[in-house]
Enzyme design. Structure first.
Site, mmCIF file in Angstrom:
data_model
loop_
_atom_site.group_PDB
_atom_site.id
_atom_site.type_symbol
_atom_site.label_atom_id
_atom_site.label_comp_id
_atom_site.label_asym_id
_atom_site.label_seq_id
_atom_site.Cartn_x
_atom_site.Cartn_y
_atom_site.Cartn_z
ATOM 1 N N ARG A 94 -1.396 6.812 -34.851
ATOM 2 C CA ARG A 94 -2.718 7.420 -34.906
ATOM 3 C C ARG A 94 -2.637 8.884 -34.496
ATOM 4 O O ARG A 94 -2.190 9.206 -33.395
ATOM 5 C CB ARG A 94 -3.667 6.666 -33.969
ATOM 6 C CG ARG A 94 -5.117 6.980 -34.282
ATOM 7 C CD ARG A 94 -6.015 5.937 -33.696
ATOM 8 N NE ARG A 94 -6.090 6.088 -32.251
ATOM 9 C CZ ARG A 94 -7.195 5.927 -31.550
ATOM 10 N NH1 ARG A 94 -8.300 5.578 -32.145
ATOM 11 N NH2 ARG A 94 -7.186 6.061 -30.259
ATOM 12 N N THR A 121 -7.188 13.788 -35.392
ATOM 13 C CA THR A 121 -8.080 13.255 -36.445
ATOM 14 C C THR A 121 -8.414 11.781 -36.210
ATOM 15 O O THR A 121 -9.343 11.261 -36.808
ATOM 16 C CB THR A 121 -7.412 13.369 -37.822
ATOM 17 O OG1 THR A 121 -6.239 12.526 -37.825
ATOM 18 C CG2 THR A 121 -7.001 14.805 -38.127
ATOM 19 N N ASP A 167 -2.336 -5.612 -25.069
ATOM 20 C CA ASP A 167 -1.547 -4.959 -26.115
ATOM 21 C C ASP A 167 -0.486 -5.941 -26.608
ATOM 22 O O ASP A 167 0.432 -6.311 -25.864
ATOM 23 C CB ASP A 167 -0.894 -3.690 -25.556
ATOM 24 C CG ASP A 167 -0.185 -2.895 -26.643
ATOM 25 O OD1 ASP A 167 -0.597 -1.759 -26.904
ATOM 26 O OD2 ASP A 167 0.784 -3.428 -27.251
ATOM 27 N N ASP A 198 3.184 -4.712 -26.368
ATOM 28 C CA ASP A 198 3.673 -4.691 -24.985
ATOM 29 C C ASP A 198 3.934 -6.100 -24.472
ATOM 30 O O ASP A 198 4.913 -6.354 -23.774
ATOM 31 C CB ASP A 198 2.659 -4.002 -24.066
ATOM 32 C CG ASP A 198 2.693 -2.492 -24.214
ATOM 33 O OD1 ASP A 198 3.648 -1.977 -24.836
ATOM 34 O OD2 ASP A 198 1.765 -1.829 -23.720
HETATM 35 N N1 URA Z 1 -3.858 -3.620 -30.500
HETATM 36 C C1 URA Z 1 -3.475 -4.463 -29.528
HETATM 37 O O1 URA Z 1 -2.293 -4.699 -29.307
HETATM 38 N N2 URA Z 1 -4.436 -5.043 -28.762
HETATM 39 C C2 URA Z 1 -5.753 -4.821 -28.962
HETATM 40 O O2 URA Z 1 -6.572 -5.410 -28.252
HETATM 41 C C3 URA Z 1 -6.126 -3.950 -30.013
HETATM 42 C C4 URA Z 1 -5.163 -3.357 -30.761
#
Ligand code: URA
Length: 210
Positions: free
Chosen positions: A105, A109, A201, A204
């Site tokens: 990302r 922008t 995430d 992660d």
């Molecule tokens: N990406 C992720 O890994 N977790 C989220 O909650 C949103 C996007």
């Protein structure tokens, strides 16, 4: 598939998802559960896949028996979290072709920018299943599907573990022809773009990074 969004409510899927949401679940446990759940979701998304027949000899006679036309399937992992879904599905359909799309990302922008794209040939002749565990804003998913369409894909499905209403809406507007299969439709996105209640995430949690 006719539905734009299919939520797989099978008890095994829901049970495994709850374990994955639990913050106490270890990295190894999370990865194993993702592998298992990816196979259950793949079961749903590969309904009505292309079939062919093979002449085989049973102990009793010859027959033309149904087999998957596996060469006609392409799996596309949206990096990096998509790889956690990819491994399990490949165990089920080992002859599938595999592609990778990397997007980040842009901080100014906020739009997805492609940094990697490697796709199988003849995408137009294949069922293409794009995989990414989290359908959050839907911006990167929509951009990934844009890439697949530019590369010639016409029969695309999207497999994710969790979806936010915002992401489903974004995909429905950008790609109404792409059915989505997920284990749950959660409540919303928070200010940081995380799915709530979610599981954090996904990258992660599966790779043990922060
Ligand atoms: N990406 C992720 O890994 N977790 C989220 O909650 C949103 C996007």
């Amino acid at each position: 598939m006719t539905e734009h969004l299919t939520v797989v409510r099978h008890p095994l899927v829901q049970h495994k998802l709850t374990l994955m949401r639990d913050r106490e679940t270890s990295t190894a446990g999370f990865r194993q559960l993702l592998r298992e759940i990816s196979q259950l979701l793949a079961y749903e998304i590969t309904r009505n896949m292309a079939m062919t027949t093979r002449r085989i000899q049973t102990p009793l006679c010859e027959m033309d028996a149904p087999v998957l036309d596996g060469r006609k399937l392409a799996l596309v992992s949206i990096l990096r979290a998509g790889n956690g879904l990819l491994d399990g599905i490949l165990e089920l359909v080992p002859s599938a072709r595999v592609g990778f799309v990397g997007l980040y990302r842009d901080e100014k922008t906020l739009q997805p920018v492609q940094y990697y794209c490697k796709l199988p040939a003849e995408l137009g002749e294949r069922l293409v299943i794009a995989v990414d565990p989290m359908l959050a804003t839907g911006n990167s998913s929509a951009a990934a599907v844009d890439l697949l369409k530019k590369a010639g894909a016409t029969d695309i499905r999207f497999l994710c573990l969790l979806a936010a209403p915002e992401g489903v809406k974004r995909m429905a507007e950008a790609h109404p022809d792409v059915p989505i299969v997920t284990a749950a439709l959660d409540e919303r996105l928070n200010e940081q773009g995380y799915i709530v209640p979610g599981l954090g995430d996904a990258g992660d949690r599966m790779f043990g990074t922060k």
